[in-house]
Design a protein around this motif. Structure first.
Motif, PDB file in Angstrom:
ATOM      1  N   ALA A 255      -3.252  -3.806   5.469  1.00 51.19           N
ATOM      2  CA  ALA A 255      -2.813  -4.719   4.404  1.00 51.19           C
ATOM      3  C   ALA A 255      -2.818  -6.152   4.914  1.00 51.19           C
ATOM      4  N   THR A 256      -3.037  -7.083   3.987  1.00 54.24           N
ATOM      5  CA  THR A 256      -3.034  -8.505   4.319  1.00 54.24           C
ATOM      6  C   THR A 256      -2.665  -9.325   3.093  1.00 54.24           C
ATOM      7  N   ASP A 257      -2.177 -10.517   3.331  1.00 50.82           N
ATOM      8  CA  ASP A 257      -1.872 -11.475   2.263  1.00 50.82           C
ATOM      9  C   ASP A 257      -3.026 -12.425   1.982  1.00 50.82           C
ATOM     10  N   TRP A 258      -4.096 -12.389   2.811  1.00 49.78           N
ATOM     11  CA  TRP A 258      -4.997 -13.524   2.870  1.00 49.78           C
ATOM     12  C   TRP A 258      -6.387 -13.310   2.289  1.00 49.78           C
ATOM     13  N   TYR A 259      -6.837 -12.084   2.193  1.00 49.06           N
ATOM     14  CA  TYR A 259      -8.203 -11.832   1.749  1.00 49.06           C
ATOM     15  C   TYR A 259      -8.306 -10.375   1.299  1.00 49.06           C
ATOM     16  N   ARG A 260      -9.458  -9.990   0.785  1.00 49.46           N
ATOM     17  CA  ARG A 260      -9.693  -8.601   0.410  1.00 49.46           C
ATOM     18  C   ARG A 260     -10.128  -7.838   1.660  1.00 49.46           C
TER      19      ARG A 260
ATOM     20  N   GLN B 164     -17.603   5.855   7.664  1.00 52.79           N
ATOM     21  CA  GLN B 164     -16.721   5.953   6.493  1.00 52.79           C
ATOM     22  C   GLN B 164     -16.215   4.544   6.188  1.00 52.79           C
ATOM     23  N   THR B 165     -16.330   4.110   4.935  1.00 49.49           N
ATOM     24  CA  THR B 165     -15.970   2.739   4.575  1.00 49.49           C
ATOM     25  C   THR B 165     -14.996   2.711   3.408  1.00 49.49           C
ATOM     26  N   ARG B 166     -14.013   1.819   3.499  1.00 51.08           N
ATOM     27  CA  ARG B 166     -13.112   1.531   2.391  1.00 51.08           C
ATOM     28  C   ARG B 166     -13.067   0.011   2.246  1.00 51.08           C
ATOM     29  N   LYS B 167     -13.331  -0.474   1.037  1.00 55.08           N
ATOM     30  CA  LYS B 167     -13.452  -1.911   0.838  1.00 55.08           C
ATOM     31  C   LYS B 167     -12.737  -2.320  -0.445  1.00 55.08           C
ATOM     32  N   ASP B 168     -11.935  -3.391  -0.369  1.00 58.34           N
ATOM     33  CA  ASP B 168     -11.254  -3.928  -1.545  1.00 58.34           C
ATOM     34  C   ASP B 168     -12.244  -4.770  -2.348  1.00 58.34           C
ATOM     35  N   THR B 169     -12.486  -4.357  -3.597  1.00 58.42           N
ATOM     36  CA  THR B 169     -13.397  -5.106  -4.465  1.00 58.42           C
ATOM     37  C   THR B 169     -12.668  -5.649  -5.690  1.00 58.42           C
ATOM     38  N   ASP B 170     -11.344  -5.765  -5.604  1.00 59.28           N
ATOM     39  CA  ASP B 170     -10.575  -6.303  -6.714  1.00 59.28           C
ATOM     40  C   ASP B 170     -11.040  -7.722  -7.035  1.00 59.28           C
ATOM     41  N   GLU B 171     -10.849  -8.143  -8.291  1.00 59.26           N
ATOM     42  CA  GLU B 171     -11.365  -9.447  -8.718  1.00 59.26           C
ATOM     43  C   GLU B 171     -10.672 -10.613  -8.037  1.00 59.26           C
ATOM     44  N   PHE B 172      -9.402 -10.444  -7.609  1.00 62.62           N
ATOM     45  CA  PHE B 172      -8.669 -11.549  -6.989  1.00 62.62           C
ATOM     46  C   PHE B 172      -8.537 -11.340  -5.495  1.00 62.62           C
ATOM     47  N   PRO B 173      -9.009 -12.255  -4.668  1.00 57.02           N
ATOM     48  CA  PRO B 173      -8.647 -12.226  -3.254  1.00 57.02           C
ATOM     49  C   PRO B 173      -7.143 -12.483  -3.125  1.00 57.02           C
ATOM     50  N   GLY B 174      -6.585 -12.151  -1.985  1.00 59.79           N
ATOM     51  CA  GLY B 174      -5.152 -12.358  -1.800  1.00 59.79           C
ATOM     52  C   GLY B 174      -4.544 -11.098  -1.255  1.00 59.79           C
ATOM     53  N   PHE B 175      -3.376 -10.715  -1.755  1.00 57.88           N
ATOM     54  CA  PHE B 175      -2.741  -9.499  -1.252  1.00 57.88           C
ATOM     55  C   PHE B 175      -3.673  -8.320  -1.438  1.00 57.88           C
ATOM     56  N   SER B 176      -3.888  -7.567  -0.361  1.00 59.36           N
ATOM     57  CA  SER B 176      -4.879  -6.498  -0.384  1.00 59.36           C
ATOM     58  C   SER B 176      -4.422  -5.351   0.495  1.00 59.36           C
ATOM     59  N   ILE B 177      -4.729  -4.125   0.074  1.00 59.66           N
ATOM     60  CA  ILE B 177      -4.394  -2.946   0.867  1.00 59.66           C
ATOM     61  C   ILE B 177      -5.498  -1.914   0.713  1.00 59.66           C
ATOM     62  N   GLN B 178      -5.852  -1.270   1.821  1.00 61.00           N
ATOM     63  CA  GLN B 178      -6.847  -0.210   1.802  1.00 61.00           C
ATOM     64  C   GLN B 178      -6.370   0.951   2.671  1.00 61.00           C
ATOM     65  N   LYS B 179      -6.688   2.184   2.218  1.00 60.19           N
ATOM     66  CA  LYS B 179      -6.320   3.381   2.959  1.00 60.19           C
ATOM     67  C   LYS B 179      -7.577   4.188   3.270  1.00 60.19           C
ATOM     68  N   LEU B 180      -7.520   4.907   4.389  1.00 58.60           N
ATOM     69  CA  LEU B 180      -8.625   5.777   4.768  1.00 58.60           C
ATOM     70  C   LEU B 180      -8.037   7.042   5.371  1.00 58.60           C
ATOM     71  N   SER B 181      -8.351   8.197   4.763  1.00 60.74           N
ATOM     72  CA  SER B 181      -7.956   9.498   5.311  1.00 60.74           C
ATOM     73  C   SER B 181      -9.209  10.213   5.792  1.00 60.74           C
ATOM     74  N   TYR B 182      -9.121  10.822   6.964  1.00 61.32           N
ATOM     75  CA  TYR B 182     -10.334  11.340   7.596  1.00 61.32           C
ATOM     76  C   TYR B 182      -9.999  12.575   8.429  1.00 61.32           C
ATOM     77  N   LYS B 183     -10.690  13.680   8.137  1.00 56.43           N
ATOM     78  CA  LYS B 183     -10.574  14.895   8.946  1.00 56.43           C
ATOM     79  C   LYS B 183     -11.568  14.791  10.089  1.00 56.43           C
ATOM     80  N   VAL B 184     -11.078  14.765  11.312  1.00 55.99           N
ATOM     81  CA  VAL B 184     -11.934  14.506  12.473  1.00 55.99           C
ATOM     82  C   VAL B 184     -12.864  15.693  12.710  1.00 55.99           C
ATOM     83  N   PRO B 185     -14.198  15.485  12.647  1.00 62.10           N
ATOM     84  CA  PRO B 185     -15.140  16.607  12.790  1.00 62.10           C
ATOM     85  C   PRO B 185     -15.434  16.999  14.236  1.00 62.10           C
ATOM     86  N   ALA B 186     -15.280  16.049  15.158  1.00 62.79           N
ATOM     87  CA  ALA B 186     -15.628  16.335  16.548  1.00 62.79           C
ATOM     88  C   ALA B 186     -14.816  15.439  17.474  1.00 62.79           C
TER      89      ALA B 186
END
Length: 433
Positions: free
Chosen positions: A222-227, A240-262
């Motif tokens: 999470a950040t206050d400054w950018y997407r 594996q990619t997670r990217k904030d594409t919301d219309e407003f830059p600013g407060f942003s949060i991204q989550k990534l859940s991943y089952k480790v294969p190896a």
């Protein structure tokens, strides 16, 4: 123009002079002060604008109350800019709350029609005409989509941390050990102009993660400054990619859940969707075993809190059991058993509010015949919760039959409530939603 009898006008830029630093300032406005005064009976009053829209939205999503958006307007009449803001807020909360008034729907539709050019849309509004048909520097700043977003509450608990550059191994400090319920790391980092840039001219930080086959990795940034954007690369170069594409830059949060294969060393990249954007961020990492392991009875309060936070990322699915009942007294709420008792022998359950699709973990920590006994336990746990989650946003509420202390992050709200549930019957309840 500064009114007679006042030191400053109502432009935010008038207060940015260094000579006012540390001063207590009393502000009154023609319309805003009246709106706040009329809201005094509310459980909580929040002040919103386009500048703090994203942070306000995140905060409201964690609230358990109905929300009334009161537009200040102009001398008792509606105005365009307030209605646009109300529509923007309604639009962001529509998945968590039911729109119950036509006025809210009208504001939302107005905003959807104007959002691509807010400045142009308000150019002919009555407020602009009062400013001699010239968009002021204040308005330009308010509608500038590059503005930072902040909650209209205390500064403590903000994402901004002014952290030094984090080590590439900072997220690898705690590895998951055999028989351990989870491993947890938190990093306060910062993107800066001295960091490398990718092909899109976005600055990035890289972290190495030592992961084992079968583990479940859960990341939250999470950040206050950018997407913000996350990219996880496996040893065989799968990404594996997670990217904030919301219309407003600013407060942003991204989550990534991943089952480790190896088993191997993985590379995590933290970057921005926006080119040439810099600023602080926070990233939380949880590692969970392939098969559920519960904290031992000897686990301390903070270990149990962090285990719950790890489980909250998938709405407690890992510890949710059979449905026990459906309560229709105050909306439809399904009650479920849970595999995890926060305290041994204390009643714990998972609640699902079907209308708002909100999941909550709840445990009764104690029950007493006097309020004073309950308050002592409540205060004891409040102190522990503060020590477990430093920097989280504190919040206190009280009513005729309850007292609540809570702390919130970007997606979590943990509360301790002292509640009168019957004659000479007081409970201390911990909740996470």
């Amino acid at each position: 123009m500064t009114p007679e009898g006042f030191d400053l006008d109502n432009s935010p830029f008038s207060y940015m002079n260094e000579k006012f630093a540390g001063s207590t300032i009393a502000v009154t406005t023609t319309n805003g002060t009246l709106a706040i005064t009329k809201s005094r009976a509310a459980v909580k009053v929040m002040i919103g604008s386009f500048l703090n829209l994203e942070a306000l939205t995140q905060y409201l999503r964690n609230q358990q109350y109905d929300i009334l958006v009161l537009c200040a307007g102009w001398k008792g009449k509606p105005n365009l800019e307030d209605t646009l803001f109300a529509g923007a807020l309604v639009n962001r909360l529509q998945n968590e709350f039911m729109i119950s008034e036509d006025a809210a729907m009208m504001a939302q539709r107005l905003y959807l029609g104007a959002k691509d050019d807010l400045l142009g849309f308000v150019a002919n509004s009555s407020h602009v005409r009062r400013l001699h048909r010239k968009i002021s520097s204040d308005a330009g700043k308010v509608y500038d989509r590059t503005c930072k977003t902040k909650k209209p509450v205390k500064k403590k608990g903000k994402v901004t941390v002014k952290a030094p550059a984090a080590s590439q191994t900072a997220l690898d400090a705690h590895l998951l050990q055999p028989g351990q319920a989870f491993a947890y790391d938190l990093v306060k980092g910062s993107l800066s102009k001295t960091d490398p840039q990718d092909a899109d001219k976005s600055y990035y930080d890289t972290y190495t993660l030592s992961l084992k086959e079968g583990e479940e990795l859960r990341l939250e940034a999470a950040t206050d400054w950018y997407r913000i954007a996350l990219s996880l690369e496996s040893p065989d170069k799968q990404v594996q990619t997670r990217k904030d594409t919301d219309e407003f830059p600013g407060f942003s949060i991204q989550k990534l859940s991943y089952k480790v294969p190896a088993t191997g060393t993985y590379q995590l990249r933290v970057s921005s969707t926006d080119p040439n954007s810099a600023g602080d961020y926070i990233i939380r990492k949880f590692l969970l075993p392939a098969t559920l392991v519960l904290p031992t009875e000897q686990a301390d309060f903070c270990e149990r809190v962090n285990f719950l936070l790890a489980q909250h990322q998938d709405h407690f699915e890992g510890i949710k059991g059979k449905k026990t009942k459906t309560d229709k007294k105050a909306g439809i709420t399904d009650h479920y058993q849970t595999a995890f008792a926060f305290l041994p022998g204390k009643p714990s359950e998972i609640l699902f509010e079907t209308e708002q699709e909100k999941t909550k973990y709840q445990v009764i920590l104690g029950e007493f015949t006097t309020k004073e006994q309950a308050r002592q336990l409540h205060q004891q746990y409040v102190s522990q919760l503060k020590s477990c989650l430093p920097g989280w946003e504190p919040d206190e509420l009280s009513g005729e039959k309850f007292e609540q202390f809570g702390v919130s992050s970007y997606t979590d709200f943990m509360s301790l409530t002292l509640k009168e549930v019957g004659k000479k019957k007081f409970q201390v309840i911990l909740g996470l939603d």
